[in-house]
Design a protein around this motif. Structure first.
Motif, PDB file in Angstrom:
ATOM      1  N   MET A 275       0.826  -1.208   0.000  1.00 13.86           N
ATOM      2  CA  MET A 275       0.000   0.000   0.000  1.00 13.86           C
ATOM      3  C   MET A 275       0.858   1.255   0.000  1.00 13.86           C
ATOM      4  SD  MET A 275      -2.923  -1.074   2.784  1.00 13.86           S
ATOM      5  CE  MET A 275      -3.484  -2.784   2.880  1.00 13.86           C
ATOM      6  N   LEU A 276       1.913   1.241   0.797  1.00 16.58           N
ATOM      7  CA  LEU A 276       2.784   2.426   0.870  1.00 16.58           C
ATOM      8  C   LEU A 276       3.458   2.696  -0.467  1.00 16.58           C
ATOM      9  CD1 LEU A 276       4.380   1.812   4.395  1.00 16.58           C
ATOM     10  CD2 LEU A 276       2.732   3.594   3.777  1.00 16.58           C
ATOM     11  N   ARG A 277       3.892   1.626  -1.142  1.00 15.63           N
ATOM     12  CA  ARG A 277       4.557   1.811  -2.443  1.00 15.63           C
ATOM     13  C   ARG A 277       3.574   2.297  -3.507  1.00 15.63           C
ATOM     14  NH1 ARG A 277       7.768  -2.880  -0.973  1.00 15.63           N
ATOM     15  NH2 ARG A 277       6.143  -4.228  -1.842  1.00 15.63           N
ATOM     16  N   ARG A 278       2.388   1.724  -3.528  1.00 15.79           N
ATOM     17  CA  ARG A 278       1.443   2.025  -4.607  1.00 15.79           C
ATOM     18  C   ARG A 278       0.694   3.338  -4.413  1.00 15.79           C
ATOM     19  NH1 ARG A 278      -1.665  -3.793  -5.576  1.00 15.79           N
ATOM     20  NH2 ARG A 278       0.151  -4.973  -6.325  1.00 15.79           N
ATOM     21  N   TYR A 279       0.322   3.636  -3.182  1.00 18.10           N
ATOM     22  CA  TYR A 279      -0.619   4.746  -2.979  1.00 18.10           C
ATOM     23  C   TYR A 279      -0.098   5.863  -2.075  1.00 18.10           C
ATOM     24  CZ  TYR A 279      -3.210   0.453  -4.022  1.00 18.10           C
ATOM     25  OH  TYR A 279      -3.615  -0.747  -4.549  1.00 18.10           O
ATOM     26  N   ALA A 280       1.066   5.680  -1.432  1.00 19.61           N
ATOM     27  CA  ALA A 280       1.527   6.672  -0.456  1.00 19.61           C
ATOM     28  C   ALA A 280       2.859   7.301  -0.838  1.00 19.61           C
ATOM     29  CB  ALA A 280       1.623   6.036   0.929  1.00 19.61           C
ATOM     30  N   ASN A 281       3.268   7.159  -2.103  1.00 23.78           N
ATOM     31  CA  ASN A 281       4.524   7.781  -2.533  1.00 23.78           C
ATOM     32  C   ASN A 281       5.711   7.339  -1.695  1.00 23.78           C
ATOM     33  OD1 ASN A 281       4.504   9.256  -4.841  1.00 23.78           O
ATOM     34  ND2 ASN A 281       3.889  11.170  -3.861  1.00 23.78           N
ATOM     35  N   THR A 284      10.366   3.113  -1.327  1.00 25.41           N
ATOM     36  CA  THR A 284      11.185   2.225  -0.479  1.00 25.41           C
ATOM     37  C   THR A 284      10.731   2.364   0.979  1.00 25.41           C
ATOM     38  OG1 THR A 284      12.853   3.969  -0.271  1.00 25.41           O
ATOM     39  CG2 THR A 284      13.190   2.301  -2.004  1.00 25.41           C
ATOM     40  N   PRO A 285       9.613   1.768   1.330  1.00 26.25           N
ATOM     41  CA  PRO A 285       9.115   1.879   2.705  1.00 26.25           C
ATOM     42  C   PRO A 285      10.063   1.196   3.681  1.00 26.25           C
ATOM     43  CG  PRO A 285       7.870   0.236   1.478  1.00 26.25           C
ATOM     44  CD  PRO A 285       8.758   0.921   0.490  1.00 26.25           C
ATOM     45  N   ASP A 290       8.581  -2.079  13.002  1.00 26.39           N
ATOM     46  CA  ASP A 290       9.138  -1.244  14.079  1.00 26.39           C
ATOM     47  C   ASP A 290       9.772   0.023  13.511  1.00 26.39           C
ATOM     48  OD1 ASP A 290       8.337  -2.864  16.149  1.00 26.39           O
ATOM     49  OD2 ASP A 290      10.197  -4.028  16.184  1.00 26.39           O
ATOM     50  N   GLU A 291      10.517  -0.122  12.428  1.00 21.95           N
ATOM     51  CA  GLU A 291      11.117   1.053  11.791  1.00 21.95           C
ATOM     52  C   GLU A 291      10.037   1.999  11.281  1.00 21.95           C
ATOM     53  OE1 GLU A 291      14.089   0.145   8.820  1.00 21.95           O
ATOM     54  OE2 GLU A 291      14.634  -1.710   9.855  1.00 21.95           O
ATOM     55  N   ALA A 292       9.000   1.435  10.690  1.00 19.41           N
ATOM     56  CA  ALA A 292       7.918   2.260  10.148  1.00 19.41           C
ATOM     57  C   ALA A 292       7.208   3.035  11.249  1.00 19.41           C
ATOM     58  CB  ALA A 292       6.934   1.380   9.392  1.00 19.41           C
ATOM     59  N   PHE A 293       6.913   2.372  12.369  1.00 16.91           N
ATOM     60  CA  PHE A 293       6.210   3.050  13.452  1.00 16.91           C
ATOM     61  C   PHE A 293       7.107   4.077  14.132  1.00 16.91           C
ATOM     62  CE2 PHE A 293       2.000   1.207  14.693  1.00 16.91           C
ATOM     63  CZ  PHE A 293       1.789   0.498  13.502  1.00 16.91           C
ATOM     64  N   THR A 294       8.403   3.812  14.147  1.00 17.44           N
ATOM     65  CA  THR A 294       9.331   4.765  14.765  1.00 17.44           C
ATOM     66  C   THR A 294       9.318   6.103  14.048  1.00 17.44           C
ATOM     67  OG1 THR A 294      10.781   2.982  15.545  1.00 17.44           O
ATOM     68  CG2 THR A 294      11.743   5.181  15.382  1.00 17.44           C
ATOM     69  N   GLY A 296       6.769   7.030  12.156  1.00 13.87           N
ATOM     70  CA  GLY A 296       5.381   7.439  11.973  1.00 13.87           C
ATOM     71  C   GLY A 296       4.805   7.136  10.603  1.00 13.87           C
ATOM     72  N   ILE A 297       5.232   6.050   9.981  1.00 16.87           N
ATOM     73  CA  ILE A 297       4.735   5.696   8.651  1.00 16.87           C
ATOM     74  C   ILE A 297       3.872   4.432   8.730  1.00 16.87           C
ATOM     75  CG2 ILE A 297       5.398   4.869   6.356  1.00 16.87           C
ATOM     76  CD1 ILE A 297       7.876   6.563   6.519  1.00 16.87           C
ATOM     77  N   HIS A 298       2.663   4.551   8.233  1.00 18.00           N
ATOM     78  CA  HIS A 298       1.797   3.380   8.041  1.00 18.00           C
ATOM     79  C   HIS A 298       0.705   3.773   7.054  1.00 18.00           C
ATOM     80  CE1 HIS A 298      -1.613   4.912  10.433  1.00 18.00           C
ATOM     81  NE2 HIS A 298      -0.715   5.363  11.285  1.00 18.00           N
ATOM     82  N   PRO A 299       0.134   2.808   6.341  1.00 16.78           N
ATOM     83  CA  PRO A 299      -0.900   3.164   5.362  1.00 16.78           C
ATOM     84  C   PRO A 299      -2.123   3.753   6.050  1.00 16.78           C
ATOM     85  CG  PRO A 299      -0.772   0.790   5.645  1.00 16.78           C
ATOM     86  CD  PRO A 299       0.391   1.368   6.376  1.00 16.78           C
ATOM     87  N   SER A 300      -2.730   4.729   5.421  1.00 13.75           N
ATOM     88  CA  SER A 300      -3.944   5.333   5.969  1.00 13.75           C
ATOM     89  C   SER A 300      -5.145   4.455   5.635  1.00 13.75           C
ATOM     90  CB  SER A 300      -4.148   6.736   5.389  1.00 13.75           C
ATOM     91  OG  SER A 300      -4.444   6.639   3.996  1.00 13.75           O
ATOM     92  N   PHE A 301      -6.275   4.771   6.237  1.00 13.92           N
ATOM     93  CA  PHE A 301      -7.496   4.027   5.941  1.00 13.92           C
ATOM     94  C   PHE A 301      -7.877   4.203   4.467  1.00 13.92           C
ATOM     95  CE2 PHE A 301     -12.226   3.675   5.931  1.00 13.92           C
ATOM     96  CZ  PHE A 301     -12.312   2.328   6.259  1.00 13.92           C
ATOM     97  N   SER A 302      -7.640   5.392   3.935  1.00 16.03           N
ATOM     98  CA  SER A 302      -7.919   5.645   2.524  1.00 16.03           C
ATOM     99  C   SER A 302      -7.038   4.776   1.630  1.00 16.03           C
ATOM    100  CB  SER A 302      -7.703   7.127   2.203  1.00 16.03           C
ATOM    101  OG  SER A 302      -8.030   7.407   0.855  1.00 16.03           O
TER     102      SER A 302
END
Length: 415
Positions: A275-281, A284-285, A290-294, A296-302
């Motif tokens: 989702m992050l690669r396709r819709y969140a620009n 390279t997520p 743990d790295e993502a939450f540190t 503050g990155i996670h896919p939105s509900f949208s």
């Protein structure tokens, strides 16, 4: 000498005849009676639990358990009561005879009937399912196929309990953890200190969702071979079948909250990164949750809704069970369910169901105190989703709305 020889010939012919008779009986009758009721799980292979839990799985069914299974065929499915009245005990009966007529713990006499409104509620839900399945305006993939046409891999949500004659189709994000716990207690597939576990909440979560703890329809082929489909149909006709559902959009919100707002490494790698690669620009997520939450990155509900609506998603793999439509999980147009519970009326429905199954003195449905997703939150959650996307999403889940009697969310679709 001639007489002795003739006698031996008759003995051989008689033995052959009996063997053929047994084979034919097994093929025609035994398939639906004898091994139909044989305990289905030989003892699940599970990881060793923590020493403090001191749990173990039940042993391979013995000859006595097979005899017990044979006796169980004379019980009405889903009631735990014999089809014929039990003879009254008399003082001159032997101890063995007395033991024979002592009711099992599952049998219970109810002094007051189930409330009329609860019976009518179930009748309405069953009737609605039948009407929607017969309604040509309700169209969805697989609706008109026969039960035989459903692949085995799509029958993995139908859990069978042969001890009580129950089939439960579990729907993730609809209290399925607790209902799986109840199925484990009823099937006695988990032992604690050498006796069956009776407390549903004492069953560790990793065991609750361990597939080896449950005997599902898709495992029949391995155990019964060519008799698998025949046995499925016999059990579907004989056993009490139930499922629980909830508002489809609220279920999606609950799935998103649980799998993407909490740290879940498996779901992050399998779905969130996509989702992050396709819709969140995010070409390279982060490599781990743990790295993502540190940062503050996670896919939105949208983003999650975009993922569900993207044709590429289903081309790669079927929807994950946590957001797959109920009609694809439980096949309500091929299986005539005897009980349809709603999460919105879970406590009343659970009490009614356990009583209908005559096991309410064996197990109680655990009351959940977790932070449940409320239907009133729908508008807030969908604020970030474009209206056109909401309408496309409704089309995707419309069969579930209509099959199970949930109102079309016009306030969300017409903003």
């Amino acid at each position: 000498m001639g007489t002795s020889r003739m006698f031996r010939i008759f003995v051989v012919l008689g033995s052959a005849f009996m063997i053929l008779l047994i084979i034919f009986y097994w093929d025609d009758v035994g398939a639906s009676h004898l091994y139909l009721n044989t305990p289905v799980s030989p003892g699940p292979k599970i990881p060793h639990p923590h020493p403090q839990q001191r749990t173990q799985t039940s042993r391979t069914p013995s000859f006595l358990s097979d005899i017990d299974a044979f006796v169980n065929q004379f019980l009405e499915p889903g009631t735990g009561e014999p089809t014929d009245p039990v003879p009254a005990e008399s003082s001159n009966q032997s101890e063995k005879a007395e033991e024979r007529y002592i009711p099992r713990r599952e049998w219970k006499i109810h002094l007051t009937p189930v409330a009329a409104e609860l019976r009518e509620r179930q009748e309405q839900r069953r009737r609605l399912l039948q009407e929607m399945c017969a309604n040509d305006s309700v169209v969805f993939p697989g609706k008109n196929r026969s039960f035989d046409d459903i692949p085995n891999k799509e029958l993995d949500h139908l859990i069978v309990d042969d001890r009580h004659g129950i089939i439960y189709c579990y729907v993730p994000k609809v209290a399925c953890s607790n209902w799986k716990r109840i199925m484990i207690v009823l099937s006695e597939s988990l032992l604690h200190d050498g006796v069956p576990q009776r407390d549903p909440l004492a069953i560790p979560r990793d065991l609750v969702h361990n597939s080896s703890m449950h005997f599902t329809f898709n495992k029949f082929w391995k155990r019964y071979g060519k008799f698998a489909r025949h046995l499925m149909k016999v059990k579907l006709k004989k056993y009490t079948k139930f499922l629980f559902v909830r508002d489809p959009f609220v279920r999606l919100i609950s799935a998103y909250r649980n799998k993407f707002e909490l740290r879940n490494e498996d779901f992050y790698r399998r779905f969130a990164q996509v989702m992050l690669r396709r819709y969140a620009n995010q070409p390279t997520p982060p490599a781990s949750v743990d790295e993502a939450f540190t940062v503050g990155i996670h896919p939105s509900f949208s983003h999650f809704i975009q993922y569900l609506l993207d044709p590429q998603t289903e081309k790669e793999m079927p929807f994950n069970e946590h957001w797959r439509q109920v009609y694809r999980l439980c096949h309500p147009c091929q299986i005539q369910y005897d009980f349809v519970g709603h999460l919105e009326t879970a406590e009343e429905d659970a009490e009614h169901l356990l009583r209908q199954l005559r096991v309410d003195n064996v197990v109680e449905f655990p009351t959940s105190h977790r932070n449940l997703t409320a239907s009133s939150w729908e508008t807030d959650w969908f604020n970030t989703v474009p209206v056109e996307a909401r309408r496309e999403l409704y089309k995707l889940y419309e069969p579930d709305f209509r099959l199970f009697g949930y109102d079309k969310p016009d306030s969300i679709l017409n903003e």
